[in-house]
Design a protein around this motif. Structure first.
Motif, PDB file in Angstrom:
ATOM      1  N   VAL A  30       0.801  -1.226   0.000  1.00  0.00           N
ATOM      2  CA  VAL A  30       0.000   0.000   0.000  1.00  0.00           C
ATOM      3  C   VAL A  30       0.831   1.273   0.000  1.00  0.00           C
ATOM      4  CG1 VAL A  30      -1.965  -1.102   1.120  1.00  0.00           C
ATOM      5  CG2 VAL A  30      -0.261   0.051   2.495  1.00  0.00           C
ATOM      6  N   LEU A  31       2.154   1.151  -0.021  1.00  0.00           N
ATOM      7  CA  LEU A  31       2.993   2.343   0.064  1.00  0.00           C
ATOM      8  C   LEU A  31       2.762   3.290  -1.112  1.00  0.00           C
ATOM      9  CD1 LEU A  31       5.304   3.850   1.538  1.00  0.00           C
ATOM     10  CD2 LEU A  31       6.849   2.692  -0.042  1.00  0.00           C
ATOM     11  N   ALA A  32       2.937   2.813  -2.320  1.00  0.00           N
ATOM     12  CA  ALA A  32       2.787   3.682  -3.502  1.00  0.00           C
ATOM     13  C   ALA A  32       1.354   4.208  -3.657  1.00  0.00           C
ATOM     14  CB  ALA A  32       3.239   2.945  -4.760  1.00  0.00           C
ATOM     15  N   PRO A  33       0.314   3.369  -3.526  1.00  0.00           N
ATOM     16  CA  PRO A  33      -1.038   3.925  -3.622  1.00  0.00           C
ATOM     17  C   PRO A  33      -1.355   4.940  -2.531  1.00  0.00           C
ATOM     18  CG  PRO A  33      -1.109   1.548  -3.884  1.00  0.00           C
ATOM     19  CD  PRO A  33       0.283   1.904  -3.491  1.00  0.00           C
ATOM     20  N   ALA A  34      -0.837   4.721  -1.328  1.00  0.00           N
ATOM     21  CA  ALA A  34      -1.095   5.671  -0.242  1.00  0.00           C
ATOM     22  C   ALA A  34      -0.423   7.009  -0.502  1.00  0.00           C
ATOM     23  CB  ALA A  34      -0.619   5.088   1.086  1.00  0.00           C
ATOM     24  N   ILE A  35       0.805   6.968  -0.985  1.00  0.00           N
ATOM     25  CA  ILE A  35       1.511   8.215  -1.302  1.00  0.00           C
ATOM     26  C   ILE A  35       0.796   8.937  -2.440  1.00  0.00           C
ATOM     27  CG2 ILE A  35       3.658   9.186  -2.209  1.00  0.00           C
ATOM     28  CD1 ILE A  35       5.136   6.934  -0.731  1.00  0.00           C
ATOM     29  N   ALA A  36       0.383   8.205  -3.466  1.00  0.00           N
ATOM     30  CA  ALA A  36      -0.315   8.821  -4.601  1.00  0.00           C
ATOM     31  C   ALA A  36      -1.627   9.451  -4.163  1.00  0.00           C
ATOM     32  CB  ALA A  36      -0.556   7.778  -5.689  1.00  0.00           C
ATOM     33  N   THR A  37      -2.368   8.767  -3.314  1.00  0.00           N
ATOM     34  CA  THR A  37      -3.652   9.293  -2.858  1.00  0.00           C
ATOM     35  C   THR A  37      -3.462  10.539  -1.998  1.00  0.00           C
ATOM     36  OG1 THR A  37      -4.562   7.056  -2.915  1.00  0.00           O
ATOM     37  CG2 THR A  37      -5.785   8.691  -1.670  1.00  0.00           C
ATOM     38  N   ALA A  38      -2.493  10.499  -1.093  1.00  0.00           N
ATOM     39  CA  ALA A  38      -2.240  11.662  -0.238  1.00  0.00           C
ATOM     40  C   ALA A  38      -1.761  12.853  -1.063  1.00  0.00           C
ATOM     41  CB  ALA A  38      -1.211  11.307   0.835  1.00  0.00           C
ATOM     42  N   ALA A  39      -0.863  12.608  -1.998  1.00  0.00           N
ATOM     43  CA  ALA A  39      -0.368  13.692  -2.850  1.00  0.00           C
ATOM     44  C   ALA A  39      -1.490  14.270  -3.708  1.00  0.00           C
ATOM     45  CB  ALA A  39       0.770  13.195  -3.733  1.00  0.00           C
ATOM     46  N   SER A  40      -2.368  13.409  -4.168  1.00  0.00           N
ATOM     47  CA  SER A  40      -3.506  13.869  -4.968  1.00  0.00           C
ATOM     48  C   SER A  40      -4.439  14.744  -4.143  1.00  0.00           C
ATOM     49  CB  SER A  40      -4.262  12.672  -5.542  1.00  0.00           C
ATOM     50  OG  SER A  40      -5.375  13.101  -6.274  1.00  0.00           O
ATOM     51  N   ALA A  41      -4.710  14.342  -2.921  1.00  0.00           N
ATOM     52  CA  ALA A  41      -5.599  15.125  -2.056  1.00  0.00           C
ATOM     53  C   ALA A  41      -5.008  16.493  -1.757  1.00  0.00           C
ATOM     54  CB  ALA A  41      -5.863  14.365  -0.756  1.00  0.00           C
ATOM     55  N   ILE A  42      -3.722  16.520  -1.469  1.00  0.00           N
ATOM     56  CA  ILE A  42      -3.055  17.791  -1.170  1.00  0.00           C
ATOM     57  C   ILE A  42      -3.030  18.695  -2.396  1.00  0.00           C
ATOM     58  CG2 ILE A  42      -0.809  18.805  -0.595  1.00  0.00           C
ATOM     59  CD1 ILE A  42      -0.404  16.283   1.211  1.00  0.00           C
ATOM     60  N   THR A  43      -2.701  18.120  -3.551  1.00  0.00           N
ATOM     61  CA  THR A  43      -2.629  18.903  -4.785  1.00  0.00           C
ATOM     62  C   THR A  43      -3.996  19.433  -5.184  1.00  0.00           C
ATOM     63  OG1 THR A  43      -0.777  17.560  -5.521  1.00  0.00           O
ATOM     64  CG2 THR A  43      -1.912  18.859  -7.198  1.00  0.00           C
ATOM     65  N   TYR A  44      -4.993  18.567  -5.180  1.00  0.00           N
ATOM     66  CA  TYR A  44      -6.347  18.970  -5.577  1.00  0.00           C
ATOM     67  C   TYR A  44      -6.860  20.084  -4.665  1.00  0.00           C
ATOM     68  CZ  TYR A  44     -11.127  18.468  -7.295  1.00  0.00           C
ATOM     69  OH  TYR A  44     -12.352  18.693  -7.862  1.00  0.00           O
ATOM     70  N   THR A  45      -6.709  19.892  -3.364  1.00  0.00           N
ATOM     71  CA  THR A  45      -7.189  20.897  -2.413  1.00  0.00           C
ATOM     72  C   THR A  45      -6.440  22.211  -2.562  1.00  0.00           C
ATOM     73  OG1 THR A  45      -7.783  19.132  -0.874  1.00  0.00           O
ATOM     74  CG2 THR A  45      -7.598  21.354   0.026  1.00  0.00           C
ATOM     75  N   GLY A  46      -5.127  22.115  -2.711  1.00  0.00           N
ATOM     76  CA  GLY A  46      -4.338  23.336  -2.876  1.00  0.00           C
ATOM     77  C   GLY A  46      -4.703  24.116  -4.123  1.00  0.00           C
ATOM     78  N   LEU A  47      -4.908  23.396  -5.217  1.00  0.00           N
ATOM     79  CA  LEU A  47      -5.275  24.083  -6.457  1.00  0.00           C
ATOM     80  C   LEU A  47      -6.695  24.653  -6.391  1.00  0.00           C
ATOM     81  CD1 LEU A  47      -3.650  21.743  -9.120  1.00  0.00           C
ATOM     82  CD2 LEU A  47      -2.913  24.030  -8.432  1.00  0.00           C
ATOM     83  N   GLN A  48      -7.583  23.976  -5.689  1.00  0.00           N
ATOM     84  CA  GLN A  48      -8.932  24.515  -5.505  1.00  0.00           C
ATOM     85  C   GLN A  48      -8.878  25.803  -4.690  1.00  0.00           C
ATOM     86  OE1 GLN A  48     -12.543  23.068  -6.048  1.00  0.00           O
ATOM     87  NE2 GLN A  48     -11.232  22.936  -7.839  1.00  0.00           N
ATOM     88  N   TRP A  49      -8.082  25.799  -3.639  1.00  0.00           N
ATOM     89  CA  TRP A  49      -7.935  26.997  -2.821  1.00  0.00           C
ATOM     90  C   TRP A  49      -7.272  28.123  -3.607  1.00  0.00           C
ATOM     91  CZ3 TRP A  49      -5.891  24.723   2.420  1.00  0.00           C
ATOM     92  CH2 TRP A  49      -6.943  24.118   3.092  1.00  0.00           C
ATOM     93  N   ALA A  50      -6.437  27.770  -4.569  1.00  0.00           N
ATOM     94  CA  ALA A  50      -5.768  28.783  -5.388  1.00  0.00           C
ATOM     95  C   ALA A  50      -6.711  29.376  -6.429  1.00  0.00           C
ATOM     96  CB  ALA A  50      -4.545  28.187  -6.074  1.00  0.00           C
ATOM     97  N   GLY A  51      -7.895  28.811  -6.553  1.00  0.00           N
ATOM     98  CA  GLY A  51      -8.883  29.370  -7.459  1.00  0.00           C
ATOM     99  C   GLY A  51      -9.035  28.657  -8.786  1.00  0.00           C
TER     100      GLY A  51
END
Length: 95
Positions: A30-51
């Protein structure tokens, strides 16, 4: 709700990353899928907050493909660290 699409996509590609990178016995499944999912959540949220809106292709590319690339790089780095640590331990034990 669209964030779930990005998270599922990144997790699925993270599973592929796990099987594409060698030395699978040195890390958890689960290492690679967990890292990918966490990175995706952070990126998606950050870009949404950026407008950046949900209709932007950059939001989806960064949160799915970018997160998968981050997971691949992190998985390779962790695997290399584990190999180095194992070699040092074997040398210390005289094996």
């Amino acid at each position: 709700m669209y964030i779930l699409l990005a998270l599922v996509g990144a997790c699925a590609l993270g599973i592929g990353v796990h099987y594409l990178i060698g030395d699978r016995e040195l890390r958890g499944v689960v290492l690679a899928p967990a890292i990918a999912t966490a990175a995706s959540a952070i990126t998606y949220t950050g870009l949404q907050w950026a407008g950046i809106g949900q209709d932007s292709i950059w939001l989806w590319l960064a949160s799915i493909i970018g997160a998968t690339a981050v997971a691949a790089l992190a998985t390779v780095a962790i695997t290399r660290m584990r190999k180095r640590s194992d070699a040092e331990e074997r040398a210390a034990l005289g094996i």
